[in-house]
Design a protein around this motif. Structure first.
Motif, PDB file in Angstrom:
ATOM      1  N   ALA A 226       0.827  -1.207   0.000  1.00 40.80           N
ATOM      2  CA  ALA A 226       0.000   0.000   0.000  1.00 40.80           C
ATOM      3  C   ALA A 226       0.863   1.259   0.000  1.00 40.80           C
ATOM      4  O   ALA A 226       1.922   1.303   0.630  1.00 40.80           O
ATOM      5  N   PRO A 227       0.399   2.303  -0.697  1.00 41.48           N
ATOM      6  CA  PRO A 227       1.113   3.577  -0.610  1.00 41.48           C
ATOM      7  C   PRO A 227       0.953   4.210   0.765  1.00 41.48           C
ATOM      8  O   PRO A 227       0.078   3.829   1.556  1.00 41.48           O
ATOM      9  N   ARG A 228       1.796   5.166   1.046  1.00 40.91           N
ATOM     10  CA  ARG A 228       1.776   5.860   2.338  1.00 40.91           C
ATOM     11  C   ARG A 228       0.381   6.407   2.641  1.00 40.91           C
ATOM     12  O   ARG A 228      -0.274   7.008   1.794  1.00 40.91           O
ATOM     13  N   HIS A 229      -0.063   6.163   3.862  1.00 37.13           N
ATOM     14  CA  HIS A 229      -1.322   6.673   4.410  1.00 37.13           C
ATOM     15  C   HIS A 229      -2.562   6.102   3.734  1.00 37.13           C
ATOM     16  O   HIS A 229      -3.658   6.664   3.861  1.00 37.13           O
ATOM     17  N   ALA A 230      -2.443   4.946   3.069  1.00 32.82           N
ATOM     18  CA  ALA A 230      -3.598   4.344   2.398  1.00 32.82           C
ATOM     19  C   ALA A 230      -4.495   3.561   3.347  1.00 32.82           C
ATOM     20  O   ALA A 230      -5.632   3.235   3.004  1.00 32.82           O
ATOM     21  N   VAL A 231      -3.991   3.241   4.538  1.00 32.19           N
ATOM     22  CA  VAL A 231      -4.675   2.352   5.479  1.00 32.19           C
ATOM     23  C   VAL A 231      -4.974   3.135   6.760  1.00 32.19           C
ATOM     24  O   VAL A 231      -4.245   4.059   7.133  1.00 32.19           O
ATOM     25  N   ARG A 232      -6.026   2.719   7.455  1.00 32.03           N
ATOM     26  CA  ARG A 232      -6.457   3.384   8.684  1.00 32.03           C
ATOM     27  C   ARG A 232      -5.338   3.422   9.731  1.00 32.03           C
ATOM     28  O   ARG A 232      -4.371   2.666   9.674  1.00 32.03           O
ATOM     29  N   SER A 233      -5.527   4.279  10.709  1.00 25.73           N
ATOM     30  CA  SER A 233      -4.625   4.324  11.857  1.00 25.73           C
ATOM     31  C   SER A 233      -4.809   3.089  12.722  1.00 25.73           C
ATOM     32  O   SER A 233      -5.925   2.585  12.883  1.00 25.73           O
ATOM     33  N   PHE A 234      -3.711   2.596  13.311  1.00 27.00           N
ATOM     34  CA  PHE A 234      -3.768   1.501  14.274  1.00 27.00           C
ATOM     35  C   PHE A 234      -3.578   2.008  15.706  1.00 27.00           C
ATOM     36  O   PHE A 234      -4.017   1.363  16.653  1.00 27.00           O
ATOM     37  N   GLY A 235      -2.911   3.154  15.855  1.00 26.02           N
ATOM     38  CA  GLY A 235      -2.598   3.664  17.188  1.00 26.02           C
ATOM     39  C   GLY A 235      -3.112   5.053  17.483  1.00 26.02           C
ATOM     40  O   GLY A 235      -2.800   5.619  18.532  1.00 26.02           O
ATOM     41  N   GLY A 236      -3.878   5.617  16.543  1.00 22.15           N
ATOM     42  CA  GLY A 236      -4.454   6.930  16.766  1.00 22.15           C
ATOM     43  C   GLY A 236      -3.525   8.088  16.486  1.00 22.15           C
ATOM     44  O   GLY A 236      -3.855   9.241  16.810  1.00 22.15           O
ATOM     45  N   ARG A 237      -2.388   7.838  15.862  1.00 18.04           N
ATOM     46  CA  ARG A 237      -1.417   8.906  15.615  1.00 18.04           C
ATOM     47  C   ARG A 237      -1.309   9.284  14.149  1.00 18.04           C
ATOM     48  O   ARG A 237      -0.995  10.430  13.823  1.00 18.04           O
ATOM     49  N   SER A 238      -1.514   8.316  13.241  1.00 18.61           N
ATOM     50  CA  SER A 238      -1.320   8.575  11.820  1.00 18.61           C
ATOM     51  C   SER A 238      -1.976   7.455  11.030  1.00 18.61           C
ATOM     52  O   SER A 238      -2.112   6.327  11.520  1.00 18.61           O
TER      53      SER A 238
ATOM     54  N   VAL B  63      22.520 -14.986  14.051  1.00 19.89           N
ATOM     55  CA  VAL B  63      22.340 -13.580  13.728  1.00 19.89           C
ATOM     56  C   VAL B  63      20.849 -13.281  13.817  1.00 19.89           C
ATOM     57  O   VAL B  63      20.025 -14.019  13.271  1.00 19.89           O
ATOM     58  N   VAL B  64      20.499 -12.219  14.520  1.00 23.11           N
ATOM     59  CA  VAL B  64      19.105 -11.811  14.671  1.00 23.11           C
ATOM     60  C   VAL B  64      18.892 -10.532  13.864  1.00 23.11           C
ATOM     61  O   VAL B  64      19.652  -9.567  14.016  1.00 23.11           O
ATOM     62  N   VAL B  65      17.874 -10.540  13.009  1.00 21.12           N
ATOM     63  CA  VAL B  65      17.564  -9.401  12.143  1.00 21.12           C
ATOM     64  C   VAL B  65      16.243  -8.812  12.606  1.00 21.12           C
ATOM     65  O   VAL B  65      15.216  -9.502  12.635  1.00 21.12           O
ATOM     66  N   ALA B  66      16.262  -7.538  12.973  1.00 26.23           N
ATOM     67  CA  ALA B  66      15.065  -6.868  13.480  1.00 26.23           C
ATOM     68  C   ALA B  66      14.390  -6.093  12.356  1.00 26.23           C
ATOM     69  O   ALA B  66      15.012  -5.250  11.698  1.00 26.23           O
ATOM     70  N   THR B  67      13.094  -6.386  12.148  1.00 31.64           N
ATOM     71  CA  THR B  67      12.309  -5.714  11.116  1.00 31.64           C
ATOM     72  C   THR B  67      10.981  -5.233  11.726  1.00 31.64           C
ATOM     73  O   THR B  67      10.836  -5.196  12.930  1.00 31.64           O
ATOM     74  N   HIS B  68      10.023  -4.872  10.852  1.00 29.28           N
ATOM     75  CA  HIS B  68       8.715  -4.348  11.283  1.00 29.28           C
ATOM     76  C   HIS B  68       8.937  -3.064  12.077  1.00 29.28           C
ATOM     77  O   HIS B  68       8.390  -2.888  13.173  1.00 29.28           O
ATOM     78  N   LEU B  69       9.714  -2.155  11.495  1.00 33.00           N
ATOM     79  CA  LEU B  69      10.128  -0.940  12.195  1.00 33.00           C
ATOM     80  C   LEU B  69       9.784   0.311  11.386  1.00 33.00           C
ATOM     81  O   LEU B  69       9.878   0.327  10.158  1.00 33.00           O
ATOM     82  N   GLU B  70       9.359   1.348  12.109  1.00 29.43           N
ATOM     83  CA  GLU B  70       9.203   2.698  11.560  1.00 29.43           C
ATOM     84  C   GLU B  70       8.290   2.728  10.335  1.00 29.43           C
ATOM     85  O   GLU B  70       8.575   3.417   9.358  1.00 29.43           O
ATOM     86  N   ALA B  71       7.190   1.979  10.407  1.00 29.94           N
ATOM     87  CA  ALA B  71       6.249   1.962   9.283  1.00 29.94           C
ATOM     88  C   ALA B  71       4.796   1.954   9.732  1.00 29.94           C
ATOM     89  O   ALA B  71       3.911   2.094   8.903  1.00 29.94           O
ATOM     90  N   VAL B  72       4.549   1.758  11.045  1.00 31.04           N
ATOM     91  CA  VAL B  72       3.173   1.716  11.553  1.00 31.04           C
ATOM     92  C   VAL B  72       3.051   2.630  12.773  1.00 31.04           C
ATOM     93  O   VAL B  72       4.020   2.816  13.519  1.00 31.04           O
TER      94      VAL B  72
END
Length: 253
Positions: free
Chosen positions: A27-39, A203-212
């Motif tokens: 999805a493009p930026r801001h195409a989906v509802r807010s999950f946390g009430g911030r954006s 090796v641990v790879v951290a993802t799911h960051l700075e997008a929601v």
């Protein structure tokens, strides 16, 4: 093995001669509802065209159908492309019109690649009930590192048992500390470090960051936590679009 972070949980994995796409959220930026009430979400754009994300993909894996993991309204993947998903998600994907859906009950071997479905906990208590069941994946193939993609889970006994059973060389965790009504629903920095402690050779790879917008942990937070723990060389925090090369000898030697 090459692992490219696209955005959030979406990865391209070059593994055993195949190109795998995991949880494509296009999805493009801001195409989906807010999950946390911030954006509205996603909070950032894709850094490459959708065609580039999808180009050359041999198989798409879908862990669950939350709106920050897979596009359903509208569908953005070709309906005739091969997908692999747990039973409930596979049924839903067929309802959406996808015509080549493989069901992953427990484990499957596909083109020499062995894929095992793993359990997780997308929160605790009422939050876990609201989030529903989720899955992770373990990948094995000759000449490749064993990869455990944990999916949307907190650190818990399921994750610990998977690490003990499969002894992965590479573990991908979702570590933005996202919350639902004040309850942690994916790992935070402390829990990502717990994964490192449970798998001292991985090796641990951290993802799911700075997008929601319900995230509470940034890349800078994770890198600082890893540095304080002396784990900066084992807890990797890629940027969107970044590719990590992880040959087996680099993670098991």
């Amino acid at each position: 093995m090459h692992l490219q972070l696209i955005r959030n949980a979406t990865l391209r994995l070059s593994y055993a001669g195949q190109t795998l796409l995991i949880d494509p959220w296009l999805a493009p930026r801001h195409a989906v509802r807010s999950f946390g009430g911030r954006s509205r979400n996603p909070t950032v754009d894709l850094l490459m065209p959708v065609d580039a994300v999808l180009g050359g993909v041999d198989l798409t894996l879908v862990s669950h159908l939350h709106p920050d993991h897979f596009d359903t309204d509208p569908v953005r993947l070709p309906l005739d492309g091969p997908l692999l998903a747990p039973p409930a998600e596979a049924a839903a994907l067929r309802t959406l019109g996808f015509t080549d859906v493989l069901t992953l009950e427990d484990a499957v071997t596909w083109r020499g690649l062995h894929i095992t479905r793993t359990p997780g906990a997308h929160g605790t208590g009422t939050a876990r009930a609201a989030m529903g069941e989720v899955s992770g994946f373990v990948f094995r193939a000759d000449g490749e590192p064993t990869v455990y993609w944990a999916g949307d889970t907190i650190w818990n006994d399921d994750v610990a048992r998977t690490i003990e059973q499969h002894a992965p060389d590479v573990i991908v965790v979702h570590a933005a500390g996202a919350q639902y009504e004040g309850t942690l629903i994916i790992m935070d920095a402390e829990q990502a470090l717990a994964v490192c402690a449970a798998a001292p050779r991985a090796v641990v790879v951290a993802t799911h960051l700075e997008a929601v917008d319900h995230a509470t942990v940034t890349r800078a937070d994770l890198r600082a936590a890893a540095a304080r723990a002396g784990l900066a060389d084992r807890l990797l925090v890629p940027e969107d679009g970044e590719t990590l090369s992880l040959p087996a000898q680099a993670v098991t030697g």
